[in-house]
Design an enzyme around this catalytic site. Structure first.
Site, mmCIF file in Angstrom:
data_model
loop_
_atom_site.group_PDB
_atom_site.id
_atom_site.type_symbol
_atom_site.label_atom_id
_atom_site.label_comp_id
_atom_site.label_asym_id
_atom_site.label_seq_id
_atom_site.Cartn_x
_atom_site.Cartn_y
_atom_site.Cartn_z
ATOM 1 N N ARG A 191 0.842 -1.210 0.000
ATOM 2 C CA ARG A 191 0.000 0.000 0.000
ATOM 3 C C ARG A 191 0.871 1.252 0.000
ATOM 4 N NH1 ARG A 191 -2.519 -4.881 1.487
ATOM 5 N NH2 ARG A 191 -4.717 -4.734 0.920
ATOM 6 N N ASP A 220 0.725 -7.018 -3.501
ATOM 7 C CA ASP A 220 -0.715 -6.855 -3.295
ATOM 8 C C ASP A 220 -1.264 -6.110 -4.499
ATOM 9 O OD1 ASP A 220 -3.349 -6.528 -1.936
ATOM 10 O OD2 ASP A 220 -2.191 -7.078 -0.154
ATOM 11 N N HIS A 295 -5.541 -10.539 -4.539
ATOM 12 C CA HIS A 295 -4.641 -9.427 -4.219
ATOM 13 C C HIS A 295 -3.477 -9.404 -5.207
ATOM 14 C CE1 HIS A 295 -6.647 -8.036 -0.593
ATOM 15 N NE2 HIS A 295 -6.733 -9.288 -0.165
ATOM 16 N N ASP A 359 -6.211 -15.029 0.908
ATOM 17 C CA ASP A 359 -7.374 -14.397 1.522
ATOM 18 C C ASP A 359 -8.184 -13.598 0.509
ATOM 19 O OD1 ASP A 359 -5.065 -12.672 1.436
ATOM 20 O OD2 ASP A 359 -6.258 -11.166 2.492
ATOM 21 N N GLU A 360 -9.451 -13.411 0.837
ATOM 22 C CA GLU A 360 -10.352 -12.450 0.202
ATOM 23 C C GLU A 360 -10.455 -12.614 -1.322
ATOM 24 O OE1 GLU A 360 -10.166 -8.834 3.439
ATOM 25 O OE2 GLU A 360 -8.788 -8.711 1.746
ATOM 26 N N TRP A 426 -6.450 -14.599 11.208
ATOM 27 C CA TRP A 426 -6.676 -13.163 11.359
ATOM 28 C C TRP A 426 -8.133 -12.801 11.602
ATOM 29 C CZ3 TRP A 426 -9.361 -9.736 8.014
ATOM 30 C CH2 TRP A 426 -9.850 -10.294 6.834
ATOM 31 N N TYR A 451 -3.969 -5.963 15.058
ATOM 32 C CA TYR A 451 -3.870 -5.081 13.899
ATOM 33 C C TYR A 451 -3.514 -3.663 14.344
ATOM 34 C CZ TYR A 451 -5.197 -8.314 10.205
ATOM 35 O OH TYR A 451 -5.190 -9.328 9.288
ATOM 36 N N THR A 502 -0.863 -0.608 5.739
ATOM 37 C CA THR A 502 -0.383 0.758 5.550
ATOM 38 C C THR A 502 -1.234 1.614 4.622
ATOM 39 O OG1 THR A 502 1.123 0.016 3.797
ATOM 40 C CG2 THR A 502 1.987 0.070 6.059
ATOM 41 N N GLU A 503 -2.527 1.340 4.534
ATOM 42 C CA GLU A 503 -3.385 2.221 3.751
ATOM 43 C C GLU A 503 -3.234 3.680 4.185
ATOM 44 O OE1 GLU A 503 -4.290 -0.620 5.101
ATOM 45 O OE2 GLU A 503 -5.624 -1.778 3.789
#
Length: 677
Positions: A191, A220, A295, A359-360, A426, A451, A502-503
Site C-alpha cells: 500500500r 498486493d 490481491h 485471503d479475500e 486473522w 492489527y 499501511t493504507e
C-alpha cells in the site's frame, strides 16, 4: 563419568539453584521480581522469565574488558554490543576471545549448552565486579545484549556519544527464555513503499523487543515490491501506480488511460539479500509474502495473460473491493509463472516458510471462466472454494518439493487445507483453533488484538488510521494460545504476530508511531511465560521504555496519556457523574469545566464529580509542569430528561449505541458504529 559430563551436570545444578533462589525471592507471587532492600528495580520489556535484583551496580569504564569464551569464532552479539557501546560512550572498547575469564572489570560472553535455556534463552549475572552472560547460541547472547542495553541508561540507544553519563548496570541475576517460538511483526509495503533503510530500522525494533519473525508483505493489488529477474515487468509496471496521495484511501479514483504511474518503488534482489543478512545477525527470520490467488492486480497489470479475463489492468490506486481479478486457476501457464517467481523468492529468503496469502478471493471470474470450470470438472471439484483449495495444494506441493512450507491467511481452510500448510488466523481465533485441531501449525494474529493499523486513541486526537480501536491495554490482553485445545493441539500454536497495514501509513515516521509502544505489549505477551504478564507492572515499565525510544530517535504514540472521559448515570439520584482516566494509570490528570485549556495549575482530578449543569470538560495528563498529550474534550448536556427510563419501540441489534439510556445520559452521540456512542 567424563569431564564434560561433570561440567554439564555442575552447570545444570547451578541453574537449578539459581531458579530456586529466584523463586524464593518472589515476595508478591510473581517469581523473582521482588528487589531486596536497597536494590534498584529492574525495568526490562519484555519482562524476563525470572529475575533477582541485587544491591549495587557494575560500571563500564574505558578499561572494561569484553571477553568471549566457548566459541570457535568471534560471534556477532559481542561485536554488536561493543559497536553500540563505543558509539554511546566514546570508550575504546574491544571484544576478544579468551579461554578463561580473569578478574577485574569484565563483561564475559560464555557459549555453553544448557537445556534449561533452549535455543533462544540466556542467563545474565551482574555483580559489582563482573557481567556474566551464558547462552548456547548467538540468539541467546543477542537477547542478553538487548537486556543489558535496557539495564543501562537510555542514552545507550543514541546515535552519538553521550556526555556526562555514568554507564552503570544494576546488579541482577536473570534466567530468561521465550514462551513462544514465533514472535512476529507483519509490515505491508505494498500500500505504501518503505525504503531499505527503514526496513532495517524495523528489524532493529524487532530485535529491541526480542521478536524474531519479520513478515514482509511484498505484493498486493497496490504494488509489487520484489525484483523478479525472469519477469521484469512485475517491477517495471507492477511497482508503480497513479499518484493519489492526499485523497482518502477509500475515495481514490482508478488510474486514467494514458496517465503516468509515478508512485511506488521496489527492492532489488541485492537489497533484499543485504536485508536478509542484516536480519539474520539479529536473530530475525524474514517471511516473504507473495499473494495468490487474489490481491494480484499489480501482477496482472504487468502480465494480464494469467488472469481469467485477459485485462487490461492498472495497478490499484487505493481501496479495492470486491477482489474479482485474480489468477486463473484453470490456466497451466499460471502455475509455471508462479513457480518461476517462487523459485527466485526461495533463492533470496532461506527461511522455512513462504506466505502465499490466500485471503479475500472473490470467485466471480472463476465462475465465468471456461478454463476454471474445465479444471473443476477435470479434478471433480464441487465448487469454487474447492478450486481454491486445489490451487493452494498445488502451490504447497511445489514449495514442499523445494524444501519449504506454505503458510496462508485462514481463508486457505475453505474447501479443505493442504496437508503441510500452516495457518495465520486473522478473522478472530476460530480459524486457528480449527487448524490446530486438524493437526496444522498456527500463528495467531486476530485483528481484534493484533492489527496495529487501528486507532490507539480517540480518532479525533489521532492521525488517520484504518478504523477500529486498539489501545495499548487491549494489545496486552492478547492470549495467543486460546483455551479449548488439548495439550497436543496447543503445541501447534507456534506464536503470534502484530500486523501493520499501511493504507493510512505513508512514511516511516507514521509507521513508527503506529508500532510504538504497542509493539512492546505484543512482545511481552509472546515472550513472557503464560500467566506471568502483569498489566500494572507492564505499565510501570512502559515509561522507561518510552525514554529509550526518545533516545533512539523513534517516533512513538503518546496515546496512553490521552484522557478518557465518561458519564455514569445515577438513575436513583437522577444525576450524571463524570469520570476521567488514562491508560497510563497513575499519571496526574488536570481538568477545567469552563471550556478553557487545562494547564499544570488546573484542578487535579481526584475522583468522579457531579455534572450539576451543562458543561464542557477538558482534561490532560500532566507531569513536571507540562502536558504529556493533547487535551481531550467531553460535553455533558444536563436537561429535564436526565436518567429518565426510555422504552425503545425498535430494540438495538449488534451495535447498541450505549443502550436505551444513551438517549438520556446527557452525552452527545457520534458517527462511529463501534464506540458505544
Amino acid at each position: 563419568m567424563g569431564a564434560q559430563q561433570v561440567k554439564h551436570i555442575a552447570g545444570s545444578l547451578r541453574v537449578a539453584l539459581l531458579l530456586l533462589a529466584l523463586c524464593a525471592a518472589a515476595a508478591d507471587g510473581r517469581p523473582g521480581t521482588a528487589p531486596k532492600p536497597g536494590a534498584r528495580a529492574i525495568s526490562v520489556v519484555p519482562r524476563p522469565e525470572l529475575s533477582l535484583p541485587g544491591r549495587g551496580s557494575f560500571v563500564i569504564t574505558p578499561s572494561t574488558q569484553i571477553l568471549v569464551s566457548g566459541a570457535t569464532r568471534m560471534p556477532f552479539p559481542p561485536e554488536y554490543f561493543v559497536a553500540q557501546m563505543r558509539r554511546a560512550t566514546g570508550y575504546p572498547l574491544t571484544a576478544r576471545m579468551s579461554r578463561q575469564v580473569p578478574g577485574g572489570n569484565v563483561i564475559a560472553f560464555e557459549y555453553f549448552r544448557d537445556d534449561t535455556l533452549g535455543g533462544e534463552g540466556y542467563s545474565l549475572d551482574v555483580t559489582r565486579a563482573r557481567v556474566r552472560i551464558r547462552a548456547a547460541s548467538d540468539a541467546g547472547h543477542f537477547y542478553a545484549v538487548q537486556t543489558l542495553f535496557q539495564l543501562l541508561p537510555p542514552a545507550v540507544f543514541g546515535a552519538r556519544k553521550a556526555e556526562g553519563v555514568r554507564w552503570d548496570i544494576p546488579c541482577v541475576r536473570i534466567h530468561d527464555r521465550p514462551r513462544l517460538a514465533w514472535r512476529g511483526l507483519h509490515l505491508d509495503v505494498s500500500r505504501h513503499f518503505f525504503p531499505p533503510a527503514f526496513i532495517r530500522t524495523v528489524i532493529d525494533l524487532l530485535a529491541l523487543h526480542r521478536l524474531n519473525v519479520f513478515h514482509w508483505h511484498l505484493t498486493d493489488d497496490q504494488g509489487w515490491r520484489i525484483e523478479i529477474r525472469r519477469y521484469p515487468n512485475l517491477t517495471a509496471i507492477g511497482a508503480w501506480r497513479a499518484d493519489r496521495e492526499g485523497i482518502d484511501w477509500n475515495l481514490r479514483q482508478p488510474q486514467h488511460e494514458g496517465e503516468a504511474a509515478t508512485r511506488g518503488g521496489f527492492y532489488t534482489q541485492d537489497e533484499i539479500r543485504e536485508i536478509v543478512r542484516y536480519a539474520a545477525q539479529r536473530n530475525v527470520t524474514i517471511l516473504p509474502e507473495i499473494e495468490m490467488p487474489a490481491h494480484t492486480t499489480a501482477a496482472l497489470a504487468a502480465y494480464p495473460q494469467y488472469s481469467c479475463t485477459g485485462g487490461p489492468f492498472h495497478v490499484t490506486t487505493g481501496a479495492l473491493w470486491p477482489i474479482t481479478d485474480i489468477f486463473c486457476a484453470g490456466n497451466d501457464s499460471t502455475f509455471v509463472f508462479l513457480e518461476n517467481i517462487l523459485t527466485e523468492v526461495f533463492d533470496l529468503f532461506p527461511g522455512q516458510y513462504i506466505h502465499i496469502g490466500g485471503d479475500e478471493a472473490d470467485k466471480t471470474n472463476w465462475r465465468k471462466c471456461p478454463k476454471c470450470q474445465a479444471r473443476m470438472k477435470q479434478e471433480r471439484l464441487p465448487d469454487e472454494n474447492a478450486l481454491q483449495s486445489w490451487f493452494i495444494r498445488r502451490i504447497e506441493e511445489f514449495a514442499r518439493s523445494k524444501g519449504r512450507r506454505v503458510i496462508g491467511w485462514d481463508e486457505i481452510l475453505d474447501g479443505g487445507l493442504a496437508p503441510g500448510a500452516a495457518v495465520m488466523s486473522w478473522r478472530g481465533s476460530e480459524g486457528g483453533l480449527e487448524a490446530a485441531r486438524l493437526g496444522h501449525d498456527v500463528v495467531m494474529t486476530p485483528g481484534s488484538n493484533c492489527y496495529l493499523s487501528s486507532y490507539q486513541g480517540r480518532p479525533e486526537y489521532e492521525p488517520p488510521a484504518g478504523g477500529g480501536y486498539l489501545p495499548l491495554r487491549k494489545v496486552y490482553s492478547f492470549e495467543p494460545v486460546p483455551g479449548g485445545l488439548t495439550p497436543e493441539q496447543s503445541a501447534h500454536i507456534l506464536g503470534g504476530e502484530a500486523c501493520l497495514w499501511t493504507e493510512y501509513v505513508a512514511d516511516p515516521s507514521r509507521a513508527e508511531y503506529m508500532l510504538l509502544p504497542r509493539l512492546a505489549a505484543m512482545a511481552e505477551v509472546l515472550w513472557t511465560p503464560k500467566g506471568s504478564p502483569d498489566e500494572p507492572d507492564f505499565f510501570s515499565r512502559i515509561e522507561p521504555q518510552l525514554s529509550r525510544y526518545r533516545a533512539a530517535g523513534y517516533t512513538y504514540a503518546k496515546s496512553l496519556y490521552l484522557v478518557s472521559m465518561s458519564s455514569v448515570l445515577d438513575t436513583v439520584g437522577r444525576r450524571v457523574l463524570v469520570t476521567l482516566s488514562s491508560e497510563s494509570g497513575k499519571t496526574p490528570i488536570r481538568y477545567t469545566l469552563d471550556g478553557t485549556s487545562p494547564t499544570a495549575r488546573s484542578a487535579m482530578y481526584r475522583g468522579p464529580f457531579v455534572a450539576g449543569q451543562s458543561m464542557e470538560v477538558r482534561a490532560a495528563s500532566v507531569r513536571g509542569g507540562r502536558l504529556l498529550g493533547p487535551a481531550t474534550t467531553h460535553r455533558v448536556v444536563v436537561h429535564k430528561a436526565i436518567a429518565r427510563p426510555v422504552a425503545l419501540k425498535y430494540p438495538c441489534g449488534k451495535y447498541t449505541g450505549g443502550g436505551a439510556f444513551a438517549l438520556t445520559d446527557g452525552v452527545p452521540g457520534t458517527k462511529s458504529y463501534d464506540d458505544g456512542r
